[in-house]
Motif scaffolding. Structure first.
Motif, PDB file in Angstrom:
ATOM      1  N   THR A 188       0.816  -1.210   0.000  1.00 39.91           N
ATOM      2  CA  THR A 188       0.000   0.000   0.000  1.00 39.91           C
ATOM      3  C   THR A 188       0.848   1.258   0.000  1.00 39.91           C
ATOM      4  O   THR A 188       0.460   2.287  -0.567  1.00 39.91           O
ATOM      5  CB  THR A 188      -0.935   0.007   1.227  1.00 39.91           C
ATOM      6  OG1 THR A 188      -1.701  -1.201   1.218  1.00 39.91           O
ATOM      7  CG2 THR A 188      -1.880   1.188   1.198  1.00 39.91           C
ATOM      8  N   SER A 192       5.181   4.717  -6.638  1.00 39.80           N
ATOM      9  CA  SER A 192       4.827   4.240  -7.971  1.00 39.80           C
ATOM     10  C   SER A 192       6.055   3.966  -8.825  1.00 39.80           C
ATOM     11  O   SER A 192       6.035   3.081  -9.685  1.00 39.80           O
ATOM     12  CB  SER A 192       3.925   5.267  -8.661  1.00 39.80           C
ATOM     13  OG  SER A 192       4.574   6.526  -8.757  1.00 39.80           O
ATOM     14  N   MET A 224      -2.661  -0.766  -7.683  1.00 40.73           N
ATOM     15  CA  MET A 224      -4.103  -0.865  -7.459  1.00 40.73           C
ATOM     16  C   MET A 224      -4.473  -2.034  -6.551  1.00 40.73           C
ATOM     17  O   MET A 224      -5.445  -1.955  -5.785  1.00 40.73           O
ATOM     18  CB  MET A 224      -4.803  -0.998  -8.813  1.00 40.73           C
ATOM     19  CG  MET A 224      -6.309  -1.090  -8.746  1.00 40.73           C
ATOM     20  SD  MET A 224      -7.019  -1.244 -10.413  1.00 40.73           S
ATOM     21  CE  MET A 224      -8.735  -1.510 -10.003  1.00 40.73           C
ATOM     22  N   VAL A 227      -5.076  -1.652  -2.633  1.00 44.54           N
ATOM     23  CA  VAL A 227      -6.275  -0.847  -2.341  1.00 44.54           C
ATOM     24  C   VAL A 227      -7.528  -1.698  -2.486  1.00 44.54           C
ATOM     25  O   VAL A 227      -8.452  -1.632  -1.663  1.00 44.54           O
ATOM     26  CB  VAL A 227      -6.325   0.387  -3.261  1.00 44.54           C
ATOM     27  CG1 VAL A 227      -7.551   1.237  -2.950  1.00 44.54           C
ATOM     28  CG2 VAL A 227      -5.058   1.217  -3.123  1.00 44.54           C
ATOM     29  N   LEU A 276     -12.525   3.482  -6.605  1.00 42.71           N
ATOM     30  CA  LEU A 276     -11.584   4.379  -5.939  1.00 42.71           C
ATOM     31  C   LEU A 276     -10.142   3.989  -6.242  1.00 42.71           C
ATOM     32  O   LEU A 276      -9.273   4.855  -6.392  1.00 42.71           O
ATOM     33  CB  LEU A 276     -11.844   4.367  -4.430  1.00 42.71           C
ATOM     34  CG  LEU A 276     -13.164   4.988  -3.978  1.00 42.71           C
ATOM     35  CD1 LEU A 276     -13.317   4.866  -2.461  1.00 42.71           C
ATOM     36  CD2 LEU A 276     -13.249   6.443  -4.393  1.00 42.71           C
ATOM     37  N   ALA A 277      -9.871   2.702  -6.332  1.00 43.84           N
ATOM     38  CA  ALA A 277      -8.530   2.262  -6.703  1.00 43.84           C
ATOM     39  C   ALA A 277      -8.203   2.650  -8.143  1.00 43.84           C
ATOM     40  O   ALA A 277      -7.071   3.043  -8.451  1.00 43.84           O
ATOM     41  CB  ALA A 277      -8.418   0.743  -6.519  1.00 43.84           C
ATOM     42  N   ARG A 280      -7.321   6.177  -8.196  1.00 45.18           N
ATOM     43  CA  ARG A 280      -5.999   6.407  -7.620  1.00 45.18           C
ATOM     44  C   ARG A 280      -4.881   6.200  -8.628  1.00 45.18           C
ATOM     45  O   ARG A 280      -3.885   6.914  -8.629  1.00 45.18           O
ATOM     46  CB  ARG A 280      -5.817   5.485  -6.414  1.00 45.18           C
ATOM     47  CG  ARG A 280      -4.475   5.622  -5.696  1.00 45.18           C
ATOM     48  CD  ARG A 280      -3.641   4.366  -5.904  1.00 45.18           C
ATOM     49  NE  ARG A 280      -2.429   4.357  -5.119  1.00 45.18           N
ATOM     50  CZ  ARG A 280      -1.291   4.902  -5.481  1.00 45.18           C
ATOM     51  NH1 ARG A 280      -1.222   5.566  -6.622  1.00 45.18           N
ATOM     52  NH2 ARG A 280      -0.207   4.831  -4.736  1.00 45.18           N
ATOM     53  N   GLU A 284      -1.244   8.439 -12.235  1.00 44.57           N
ATOM     54  CA  GLU A 284       0.168   8.077 -12.066  1.00 44.57           C
ATOM     55  C   GLU A 284       0.957   8.385 -13.337  1.00 44.57           C
ATOM     56  O   GLU A 284       0.511   8.106 -14.450  1.00 44.57           O
ATOM     57  CB  GLU A 284       0.302   6.596 -11.718  1.00 44.57           C
ATOM     58  CG  GLU A 284      -0.247   6.226 -10.352  1.00 44.57           C
ATOM     59  CD  GLU A 284       0.566   6.828  -9.227  1.00 44.57           C
ATOM     60  OE1 GLU A 284       1.710   7.256  -9.476  1.00 44.57           O
ATOM     61  OE2 GLU A 284       0.047   6.890  -8.096  1.00 44.57           O
ATOM     62  N   ASN A 344     -15.852   8.154  -9.884  1.00 46.36           N
ATOM     63  CA  ASN A 344     -16.392   8.221  -8.530  1.00 46.36           C
ATOM     64  C   ASN A 344     -17.911   8.269  -8.537  1.00 46.36           C
ATOM     65  O   ASN A 344     -18.569   7.650  -7.677  1.00 46.36           O
ATOM     66  CB  ASN A 344     -15.829   9.443  -7.804  1.00 46.36           C
ATOM     67  CG  ASN A 344     -14.418   9.225  -7.299  1.00 46.36           C
ATOM     68  OD1 ASN A 344     -14.212   8.675  -6.219  1.00 46.36           O
ATOM     69  ND2 ASN A 344     -13.441   9.649  -8.068  1.00 46.36           N
TER      70      ASN A 344
END
Length: 360
Positions: A188, A192, A224, A227, A276-277, A280, A284, A344
């Protein structure tokens, strides 16, 4: 006889007077709003008088004054106990405003600057044949690359993360489960760039594959996966054990109970965690720079050749330094924010649609 009975009746108990500190007057409902206006005015006045150029300093002074004035006025008019309660409420509101102002400022800046170049041509054209210093060009190739890379990463990470969470909640016991939980926690927090270097070493250098969107997707899936595991694990723990026991009491095998009872009950939260993952990893940049390389052309095949993505496109355009490239960078940032916001909203819609219905 009746007079004797009446004489024996107990006299009505007298109510003891309430403490004076709890029966004082209260502030009107408009007092917090008036205090906020007064604090803002005093903060601006102090900032101007002290020649403070930063508006942030003005806001901090106004916030401190708001808390102090709230406590003082409440202690004078009401009591110290009520004053402490109002101070706690004021601190909550101040922290909320301090958290929302940067977010609103970021959204306003991105929208105001991104709308200069955002139009239909920008969304439907690539940078093929357009130099970075010229007007024109678009973000279509980067948007296509982001969608493909994120979709592949979700296809890799979501099933693995879901099955890992099912193992930890339904089957995991002993040292193996503790080891899996420990490594999920470690994953977690990994940067990256580390995930990008791992895929670069194994997939590109050791196995000899060239840059591609799939290589970037594998790095994104590493980011990912933890998460998804954590969010799915928490959702599965919220499923009541009574549902599991009822299904097992009917003679249903455990794997079928998990598939037909546990997962459908938690599907709303699981979908939210997956979305949500995805949001996230959508922003990147480091793994894409290492593994995808970027290109100005449209490449719809994520398994061969260099691709682009929205974060990489933003960095490339901002690095040029011209007015046209700045406009394209802000427009691409607005597209990326809209992409994450749509994800979302989809997650919230799925969670509300699949949430258990409670009757009265």
């Amino acid at each position: 006889m009746s007079n004797a009975i009446q004489d024996r009746r107990p006299a009505p108990a007298r109510k003891s007077p309430a403490p004076a500190g709890l029966t004082r007057g209260g502030l009107p409902r408009w007092a917090p709003a008036a205090t906020a206006v007064l604090s803002i005015a005093l903060g601006c006045g102090i900032g101007i008088a002290a020649d403070l150029h930063s508006k942030v300093q003005w806001g901090l002074i106004a916030s401190i004054l708001f808390v102090v004035i709230t406590y003082t006025s409440s202690a004078i008019v009401e009591n110290r106990r009520q004053a402490k309660d109002r101070v706690a409420t004021s601190l909550v509101w101040v922290c909320f405003v301090l958290a929302v102002i940067p977010l609103l400022s970021l959204i306003w800046t991105t929208v105001s600057r991104g709308m200069k170049a955002l139009d239909g041509d920008f969304l439907s054209h690539s940078m093929n044949g357009v130099t970075s210093f010229e007007q024109g060009g678009g973000v279509y190739h980067a948007l296509l690359g982001t969608i493909e890379q994120v979709a592949l990463a979700a296809l890799i990470a979501a099933p693995i993360g879901l099955l890992t969470a099912v193992y930890l909640v339904e089957y995991g016991k002993g040292s193996l489960a503790r080891a899996v939980t420990f490594f999920v926690d470690v994953m977690t927090g990994i940067p990256s760039i580390v995930a990008g270097l791992f895929i670069l070493t194994t997939w590109n250098l050791a196995l000899g594959f060239g840059p591609s969107g799939f290589a970037g997707s594998m790095a994104l899936s590493i980011l990912m996966m933890p998460v998804v595991v954590r969010s799915t694990e928490e959702m599965l723990k919220l499923v009541p054990n009574e549902l599991r026991e009822a299904a097992l009491a009917l003679g249903v095998p455990k794997w079928r109970m998990i598939l037909k009872v546990v997962l459908p009950t938690a599907i709303g939260g699981i979908a939210t965690g997956v979305m949500l993952a995805v949001a996230r990893i959508a922003g990147e940049t480091a793994p894409i720079m290492l593994l995808v390389f970027g290109t100005q052309l449209i490449n719809g095949n994520p398994f061969e050749g260099a691709q682009s993505s929205l974060p990489l496109y933003i960095w490339e355009q901002y690095k040029v330094g011209s007015d046209a490239s700045y406009d394209r960078a802000w427009a691409a940032a607005l597209v990326l924010i809209a992409f994450v916001m749509i994800l979302n909203l989809v997650a919230r819609g799925i969670a509300r649609w699949k949430a258990p219905k409670t009757g009265r």
